[in-house]
Design an enzyme around this catalytic site. Structure first.
Site, PDB file in Angstrom:
ATOM      1  N   ASP A  79      38.524  18.145  46.493  1.00 14.85           N
ATOM      2  CA  ASP A  79      38.917  18.607  47.765  1.00 14.85           C
ATOM      3  C   ASP A  79      38.605  17.596  48.537  1.00 14.85           C
ATOM      4  O   ASP A  79      37.777  16.475  48.432  1.00 14.85           O
ATOM      5  CB  ASP A  79      37.830  19.975  47.916  1.00 14.85           C
TER       6      ASP A  79
HETATM    7  C1  BGC Z   1      40.335  22.526  51.996  1.00 10.09           C
HETATM    8  C2  BGC Z   1      41.245  22.268  51.167  1.00 10.09           C
HETATM    9  C3  BGC Z   1      42.641  21.484  51.794  1.00 10.09           C
HETATM   10  C4  BGC Z   1      42.168  20.157  52.084  1.00 10.09           C
HETATM   11  C5  BGC Z   1      43.293  19.228  52.922  1.00 10.09           C
HETATM   12  C6  BGC Z   1      40.171  21.111  52.578  1.00 10.09           C
HETATM   13  O1  BGC Z   1      39.123  21.156  53.946  1.00 10.09           O
HETATM   14  O2  BGC Z   1      39.107  22.915  51.572  1.00 10.09           O
HETATM   15  O3  BGC Z   1      41.885  23.734  50.938  1.00 10.09           O
HETATM   16  O4  BGC Z   1      43.765  21.334  50.713  1.00 10.09           O
HETATM   17  O5  BGC Z   1      41.217  20.291  53.094  1.00 10.09           O
HETATM   18  O6  BGC Z   1      43.721  19.712  53.957  1.00 10.09           O
END
Ligand code: BGC
Length: 769
Positions: free
Chosen positions: A273
């Site tokens: 993530d």
């Molecule tokens: C989130 C993810 C997301 C990523 C990219 C993170 O803050 O937890 O689910 O895909 O950002 O935007």
């Protein structure tokens, strides 16, 4: 546009590329190039480490290939490896609707209903159809990987991202995920299932240690992912922010390598993530192949580790191989030129239909719904005027428009009290102007507070209208969990207004219809008696108002059912004692950046007793049970036929015995033998939805369960165990209402050993019956 510069190279190297195996490609890479492939690039968030850590000379273009996408990989032009684009999210392709280099074109994406809404349809084929539409939009807009679907368990009603997730139950979550992934990937867009694993709360998520039993992991939190992998083939998995029993998910070799690759045989690649974890070398070793969005420091640390021998280059090769194997299937690798134009009209219809199937009719006293076409409606509630299409953060979508309930009712030509709607519109405009714009895009939206009304005005409105519709709205998003006061519970103003509407309209025999435009569960038990009908619409995407109107008028018969229990109180939720965890050292100063968490711990003491598994087994009354949902028509279940050999074959018929055409969701639960391991009273094992049945029409549904589906996980043996005894198969219309029953006997226990993985580092005081 993507590939402006790449096209020539593709023509030159295309033939070579096609013949090269991934192994040959990996062999041809220098160390710097390998490092460029295991760290990506993407959004720079003020206060967090900056990306772009790879020397530009060895790569091609980097980010901003598709404006507003969450990130990209680095391309390596020397070897014809193009840039691959990653974009969120679960409710639609999240990209910027405008691009500086193409000022006269827009790139809006369709905002589909949120995940909880999609799972409330209990319709795997619908999830696939919606997934296909995502696939098409991704393809047309130059996206290679969708950062969705998200299938964490809705463990507590306050989970800030519950709207992005499917269910409290892993079978429902896993099966809807599979349908969706199959749809997305059928169009050539890669799906990324996330967040692996146990990212069930948002508070301090980047520094949270989730302490959870092996059994709860296996039966609840990992289960949906396993089901998704068994029934679809997601090209990528995103590991979660949190630690699992002491080790960050992205640094967790037991999770990402021993379980995912060795035990489950997963062949795709794993990405972090965004900015997750701390130690890039540990992430590499764990099998977290790609670090997103990638930082200078990570690139440096990996290089130093290889040079010093702390990281074997073969590990890097393994990770690059997994990445490239998946990348080779992408539009980018195939040299696809995105058109920049997509089928927004066609997808609008899919979004509307999906939204209607995901709405759940919770109450309909005296069949007040569907409403009479000529009824004069008094429309209350800020969210009737600013209807909430979806949640915030990466789960949000840049949509071209969103239809409010007011607009939806008007579009259907319904008879609204225009004096009231005009007053409301002026109020909304005035109050909205007072709300400052959000400091950061991913923060929670502020809603216009509920308007207060005097009893006198309400009396006058009740006299000249036939009914009241009152919409209650809620929103939430990542980084934050929800609150009990004023969010899970109704606000004072909302409650007073509801009581007063009931008093004034009710005393004149005029019904009160409550519309729940919410992303997650709220308290309903204390006030549901004030409503004649309650329609749960969730956050239904850009077609919100039209879809809600379809149900209110009966153009569509409700067929959604709850993917999560509505408890009586928050305190009666099994995880409420420990959600969302506690800060380890109360003296830790709050980090300046709200996105960085404080070291905390959340002990899942409820173990496997999540959602209905808890209420059921401990006899805790609920407001609305898991799987519940009413229809305008009625159904009869009959002709149960169960045969049991190595598999259990279940067939039964469902007849529409009412007056409206409609679909029914049937749920198959199993009450396991209580010999051996303690088990929940019953568990969902399969579900299905009928086609649209005309009055009098019958359909037979069939299911097949494998014996291993009935097993429970024994922590002490590190094995799945099928205990002997009788197993009752319940064909039910919701978790509390069985319609048909059959019993099978298991005479011989079956034990299937697994690796001992992810054990908690300290004892957990587990809830027991
Ligand atoms: C989130 C993810 C997301 C990523 C990219 C993170 O803050 O937890 O689910 O895909 O950002 O935007």
């Amino acid at each position: 546009m993507k590939f402006k510069t790449l096209t020539m190279l593709l023509l030159t190297f295309g033939a070579l590329h096609a013949q090269q195996t991934t192994k040959e490609l990996v062999d041809a890479l220098t160390l710097d190039e390998k490092i460029a492939l295991v760290i990506g690039t993407g959004m720079n968030i003020p206060g967090l480490p900056e990306g772009n850590g790879v020397p530009q000379a060895i790569v091609g273009s980097t980010n901003n290939e598709v404006a507003g996408a969450a990130g990209t990989s680095y391309g390596i032009f020397r070897l014809d490896i193009p840039v691959v684009v990653f974009a969120d999210g679960p409710a639609g392709i999240r990209i910027s609707p405008t691009r500086e280099d193409i000022p006269d074109q827009t790139f809006y994406a369709t905002a589909f209903p949120t995940a909880s809404s999609l799972s409330s349809s209990w319709n795997i084929a619908l999830a696939e159809e919606v997934g296909k539409a995502f696939g098409i939009e991704g393809r047309d807009y130059g996206v290679d990987f969708l950062l969705a679907p998200a299938l964490n368990i809705q463990r507590n009603p306050l989970g800030g991202r519950n709207f992005e997730y499917y269910s409290e139950d892993p079978v429902l979550a896993g099966m809807i995920t599979s349908g969706f992934v199959n749809g997305v990937q059928s169009q050539g867009l890669g799906a990324t299932i996330k967040h692996f694993v146990a990212n069930n709360s948002e508070t301090n998520r980047t520094a949270l240690n989730t302490v959870v039993s092996e059994r709860a992991l296996r039966e609840i939190y990992l289960r949906g992912f396993k089901i998704a992998l068994d029934n679809s083939n997601p090209w990528a998995i995103m590991s979660s922010y949190n630690k699992i029993n002491g080790t960050y998910a992205s640094e967790n070799e037991e999770l990402l390598y021993q379980l995912l690759r060795e035990e489950w045989g997963y062949k795709g690649f794993v990405m972090t993530d965004w900015f997750a974890g701390k130690d890039p070398v540990a992430q590499m070793k764990a099998g977290n192949d790609l670090l997103m969005p990638g930082t200078d420091a990570q690139a440096k640390a990996i290089k130093e580790a290889v040079e010093s021998g702390a990281l074997d280059e073969s590990i890097l090769d393994r990770n690059v191989m997994a990445i490239l194997n998946a990348y080779q299937k992408t539009f980018a690798f195939k040299g696809y030129e995105p058109t920049g134009v997509t089928d927004l009209e066609g997808h609008k219809a899919i979004a509307r239909q999906a939204a209607t199937e995901g709405m759940v009719l919770l109450k309909n006293e005296n069949a007040v719904l569907p409403l009479q076409p000529e009824a004069k409606i008094a429309l209350f509630g800020s969210s009737s005027y600013e209807t909430i299409a979806g949640g915030t953060g990466s789960g949000d979508v840049n949509k071209a428009y969103s239809v409010s309930l007011l607009e939806g009712l008007k579009n259907a030509g319904l008879n609204l009290d225009t004096e009231l709607t005009t007053t409301y519109e002026a109020y909304m405009k005035k109050e909205r102007a007072k709300i400052p714009p959000k400091a950061m895009f991913f923060l929670k939206d502020e809603l216009v507070p509920e308007k207060e009304w005097t009893l006198e005005t309400l009396n006058a409105l009740a006299a000249k209208n036939d009914m009241a519709i009152f919409t209650l709205g809620r929103t939430s998003g990542e980084f934050q969990d929800r609150e009990e006061t004023g969010d899970f519970d109704l606000t004072e103003t909302e409650l007073t207004l509801l009581k007063n509407i009931k008093q004034t309209f009710g005393s004149k025999g005029k019904p009160v219809i409550v519309v729940l435009n919410i992303g997650g569960v709220i308290e309903t038990a204390s006030w549901k008696g004030l409503a004649d009908a309650i329609l749960l619409t969730w956050q239904p995407g850009q077609e919100a108002g039209n879809a809600i109107t379809d149900l209110l008028t009966g153009a569509v018969t409700p067929s959604g059912k709850l993917p999560i229990t509505f408890p009586k109180t928050l305190a009666s939720v099994s995880s409420s004692k420990n959600f969302p965890g506690s800060v380890l050292d109360p003296n830790t100063p709050k980090p300046e950046n709200p996105l960085q968490g404080v070291p905390s711990e959340e002990v899942y003491e409820e173990g496997i007793y999540v959602g209905y598994r808890y209420y059921d087994s401990f006899d805790v009354p609920v407001s609305y049970p898991f799987g519940f949902g009413l229809s305008y028509t009625t159904f009869e279940y009959d002709d149960l036929d169960v045969t049991f050999d190595n598999t259990i074959k279940i067939a039964f018929s469902i007849k529409n015995t009412g007056e409206y055409t409609g679909k029914e969701v049937a749920q198959v639960y199993v009450e396991a033998s209580q010999n051996g391991l303690e088990k929940p009273l019953k568990e969902l094992k399969a579900f299905g939805k009928t086609k649209s049945l005309n009055p009098g029409e019958t359909q037979t549904l069939t299911f097949e369960l494998k014996l291993k589906d009935l097993a429970s996980y024994d922590d002490t043996k590190h094995a799945w165990v099928l205990d002997t005894g009788s197993y009752t198969i319940l064909v039910s219309t919701d978790a509390e209402t069985p319609k048909l029953k059959a019993v099978i006997q298991i005479d011989q226990s079956v034990i299937s050993e697994t690796n001992a993985l992810l054990s908690p580092q300290k004892p957990i005081d587990l809830l027991k019956k």
